[in-house]
Motif scaffolding. Structure first.
Motif, PDB file in Angstrom:
ATOM      1  N   GLY A  98      41.953  31.664  41.033  1.00 13.62           N
ATOM      2  CA  GLY A  98      40.532  31.366  41.063  1.00 13.62           C
ATOM      3  C   GLY A  98      39.681  32.592  40.801  1.00 13.62           C
ATOM      4  N   TRP A  99      38.440  32.354  40.352  1.00 11.65           N
ATOM      5  CA  TRP A  99      37.582  33.462  39.970  1.00 11.65           C
ATOM      6  C   TRP A  99      37.223  34.379  41.129  1.00 11.65           C
ATOM      7  CZ3 TRP A  99      37.008  35.650  35.596  1.00 11.65           C
ATOM      8  CH2 TRP A  99      37.171  34.937  34.414  1.00 11.65           C
ATOM      9  N   GLU A 100      36.900  33.809  42.278  1.00 12.49           N
ATOM     10  CA  GLU A 100      36.494  34.673  43.392  1.00 12.49           C
ATOM     11  C   GLU A 100      37.649  35.557  43.845  1.00 12.49           C
ATOM     12  OE1 GLU A 100      34.168  34.685  47.654  1.00 12.49           O
ATOM     13  OE2 GLU A 100      34.574  32.775  46.680  1.00 12.49           O
ATOM     14  N   GLU A 101      38.836  34.968  43.967  1.00 12.71           N
ATOM     15  CA  GLU A 101      40.015  35.753  44.348  1.00 12.71           C
ATOM     16  C   GLU A 101      40.265  36.871  43.340  1.00 12.71           C
ATOM     17  OE1 GLU A 101      43.462  37.373  45.810  1.00 12.71           O
ATOM     18  OE2 GLU A 101      42.107  35.998  46.842  1.00 12.71           O
ATOM     19  N   THR A 102      40.195  36.519  42.056  1.00  9.89           N
ATOM     20  CA  THR A 102      40.439  37.511  41.004  1.00  9.89           C
ATOM     21  C   THR A 102      39.398  38.614  41.040  1.00  9.89           C
ATOM     22  OG1 THR A 102      41.464  35.846  39.590  1.00  9.89           O
ATOM     23  CG2 THR A 102      40.647  37.835  38.511  1.00  9.89           C
ATOM     24  N   TRP A 103      38.135  38.216  41.099  1.00  8.26           N
ATOM     25  CA  TRP A 103      37.042  39.182  41.049  1.00  8.26           C
ATOM     26  C   TRP A 103      37.116  40.148  42.229  1.00  8.26           C
ATOM     27  CZ3 TRP A 103      34.537  38.723  36.573  1.00  8.26           C
ATOM     28  CH2 TRP A 103      33.380  39.477  36.372  1.00  8.26           C
ATOM     29  N   ARG A 104      37.264  39.603  43.420  1.00  5.01           N
ATOM     30  CA  ARG A 104      37.267  40.463  44.610  1.00  5.01           C
ATOM     31  C   ARG A 104      38.534  41.323  44.677  1.00  5.01           C
ATOM     32  NH1 ARG A 104      32.909  39.469  47.420  1.00  5.01           N
ATOM     33  NH2 ARG A 104      31.974  37.394  47.514  1.00  5.01           N
ATOM     34  N   SER A 105      39.637  40.813  44.173  1.00  2.00           N
ATOM     35  CA  SER A 105      40.866  41.614  44.146  1.00  2.00           C
ATOM     36  C   SER A 105      40.736  42.776  43.171  1.00  2.00           C
ATOM     37  CB  SER A 105      42.066  40.745  43.755  1.00  2.00           C
ATOM     38  OG  SER A 105      42.330  39.756  44.735  1.00  2.00           O
ATOM     39  N   LEU A 106      40.222  42.507  41.982  1.00  2.00           N
ATOM     40  CA  LEU A 106      40.058  43.578  41.000  1.00  2.00           C
ATOM     41  C   LEU A 106      39.056  44.628  41.469  1.00  2.00           C
ATOM     42  CD1 LEU A 106      40.101  41.508  37.677  1.00  2.00           C
ATOM     43  CD2 LEU A 106      41.927  42.970  38.591  1.00  2.00           C
ATOM     44  N   GLU A 107      38.097  44.207  42.281  1.00  2.00           N
ATOM     45  CA  GLU A 107      37.123  45.163  42.813  1.00  2.00           C
ATOM     46  C   GLU A 107      37.753  46.154  43.791  1.00  2.00           C
ATOM     47  OE1 GLU A 107      32.842  42.850  42.620  1.00  2.00           O
ATOM     48  OE2 GLU A 107      34.135  42.480  44.338  1.00  2.00           O
ATOM     49  N   LEU A 108      38.961  45.861  44.263  1.00  2.00           N
ATOM     50  CA  LEU A 108      39.660  46.775  45.174  1.00  2.00           C
ATOM     51  C   LEU A 108      40.298  47.951  44.434  1.00  2.00           C
ATOM     52  CD1 LEU A 108      41.411  44.150  47.488  1.00  2.00           C
ATOM     53  CD2 LEU A 108      39.364  45.487  48.002  1.00  2.00           C
ATOM     54  N   VAL A 109      40.373  47.848  43.114  1.00  2.00           N
ATOM     55  CA  VAL A 109      40.983  48.920  42.305  1.00  2.00           C
ATOM     56  C   VAL A 109      39.920  49.973  42.014  1.00  2.00           C
ATOM     57  CG1 VAL A 109      42.222  49.486  40.190  1.00  2.00           C
ATOM     58  CG2 VAL A 109      42.555  47.243  41.277  1.00  2.00           C
ATOM     59  N   GLU A 110      40.212  51.211  42.369  1.00  2.00           N
ATOM     60  CA  GLU A 110      39.233  52.288  42.224  1.00  2.00           C
ATOM     61  C   GLU A 110      39.179  52.880  40.817  1.00  2.00           C
ATOM     62  OE1 GLU A 110      41.772  52.411  44.406  1.00  2.00           O
ATOM     63  OE2 GLU A 110      40.827  52.028  46.358  1.00  2.00           O
ATOM     64  N   PHE A 111      40.269  52.719  40.042  1.00  2.00           N
ATOM     65  CA  PHE A 111      40.323  53.373  38.730  1.00  2.00           C
ATOM     66  C   PHE A 111      41.217  52.597  37.787  1.00  2.00           C
ATOM     67  CE2 PHE A 111      42.559  56.154  35.745  1.00  2.00           C
ATOM     68  CZ  PHE A 111      41.476  56.747  35.080  1.00  2.00           C
ATOM     69  N   PHE A 112      40.767  52.443  36.549  1.00  2.00           N
ATOM     70  CA  PHE A 112      41.588  51.907  35.474  1.00  2.00           C
ATOM     71  C   PHE A 112      41.567  52.897  34.308  1.00  2.00           C
ATOM     72  CE2 PHE A 112      40.194  47.865  37.456  1.00  2.00           C
ATOM     73  CZ  PHE A 112      41.414  47.223  37.608  1.00  2.00           C
TER      74      PHE A 112
END
Length: 198
Positions: A98-112
């Motif tokens: 789901g979008w919310e799970e994906t969005w909030r999970s990716l926001e936990l990554v500090e650097f790409f």
């Protein structure tokens, strides 16, 4: 375990985010990529689901596929990098939670590594995926140090005409300049900004 089911198993999608501790919620369902024939199975309450590796990745050297080996539980696990995982989960909506799970999970990554992200988008050659990745990076431009050149590269790969973000033809908002039609904003995290109703 997911990286040992077949000789080429790789932990992917939500399971890869979970491996790196970058998930908003914990799943007991693990996708693993493989070029081999494999069937889903359950073990001690956990589900293991095979995913066919895209043919484009099978055609390039393994060290260019966005896969790393990491120490885990006394052994070594093969898992997609955070850069490839970012692209993968935005490319395959049914495997991201789901979008919310994906969005909030990716926001936990500090650097790409944004150059690597763009390289994986080019490999998949999907206009919608390019737009989704560009949209996410634009929303997090400051925190992820996204430069104009990164967004411009993704814009060039984005759809020329409006496309539905999940393939479902539902009323929503047009996200510019990415030509994505999104579901109503109530389904998105608060950080998302959309413009122009359709």
């Amino acid at each position: 375990m997911a990286s040992k089911i077949t000789e080429d198993s790789v932990v992917v999608y939500h399971a890869a985010r979970q491996f790196f501790g970058k998930t908003y919620s914990i799943w007991h369902r693990f996708h693993y990529g493989t070029a081999k024939r494999a069937r889903p199975f359950s073990f001690r309450g956990f589900e293991f689901l095979p995913v066919r590796v895209p043919s484009i990745f099978r055609a390039i050297p393994s060290n260019d596929q966005g896969i790393v080996e990491k120490q885990h539980a006394g052994g070594r696990a093969r898992v997609t990098t955070l850069e490839r995982t970012l692209v993968d989960v935005l490319d395959q909506p049914d495997k991201r939670g789901g979008w919310e799970e994906t969005w909030r999970s990716l926001e936990l990554v500090e650097f790409f590594d944004l150059d690597a992200v763009i390289s994986y988008v080019r490999l998949l050659a999907s206009a919608i995926t390019a737009a989704c990745v560009g949209f996410f990076l634009e929303q997090h431009r400051g925190s992820l140090m996204v430069e104009g050149k990164h967004l411009e590269a993704l814009r060039k790969m984005a759809p020329a005409q409006p496309r539905y973000i999940d393939g479902a033809r539902k009323s929503g908002k047009l996200i510019q300049p990415w030509n994505l039609v999104a579901v109503p904003s109530s389904a998105w995290p608060r950080t998302v900004e959309c413009t122009a109703s359709r």
